[in-house]
Design an enzyme around this catalytic site. Structure first.
Site: not given
Length: 143
Positions: A48, A52, A106
């Site tokens: 994650e 990002n 997203r």
């Protein structure tokens, strides 16, 4: 702070490097003899954080992502993922579930997932200067 071991990786913000980063951290963490659940949680949190960087920090260009892992006392895995991208104007807003700047595809759950899988999560950022995600996970001691 004292540490038993460490590693530092630097790689371009290509999507193919997300799998590399999570695998590298999992291999490094293996020296602590984690459970499969702990490894899965760590891999997901790293995934994650790196995603990002790829999607949000460098939306129009390739940039550099730096990943540092350390083994601290008391079976703690310390992970720092850093970029020098666009930065986050309001970190607290970005940490809210479902908030995203990445469009409809997203989910806006990245920070929420990181926070739920790690013992601690700290995010610092400044517009135009990048973002640092600092995560820790205390691992169970197996007998």
């Amino acid at each position: 702070m004292k540490f038993d071991n460490y590693m530092i990786l630097e790689f371009p913000s290509r999507s193919t490097n997300e799998a590399f980063a999570r695998s590298a951290v999992a291999c490094f963490a293996a020296q602590l003899d984690p459970t499969m659940e702990e490894i899965g949680d760590i891999r997901t949190a790293v995934s994650e954080a790196v995603t990002n960087c790829i999607v949000h920090a460098y939306p129009q260009e390739l940039g550099i992502i730096t990943l540092r892992c350390r083994i601290l006392k008391d079976n703690v895995l310390d992970i720092v993922i850093k970029d020098k991208g666009v930065g986050i104007p309001d970190v607290e807003e970005a940490k809210r579930p479902m908030f995203t700047t990445g469009g409809a595809e997203r989910s806006g759950m990245g920070f929420t997932i990181m926070e739920s899988f790690m013992t601690s999560l700290q995010v610092s950022s400044a517009p135009g200067k990048g973002t640092t995600v600092h995560m820790r996970r205390r691992l169970q001691r197996r007998q």
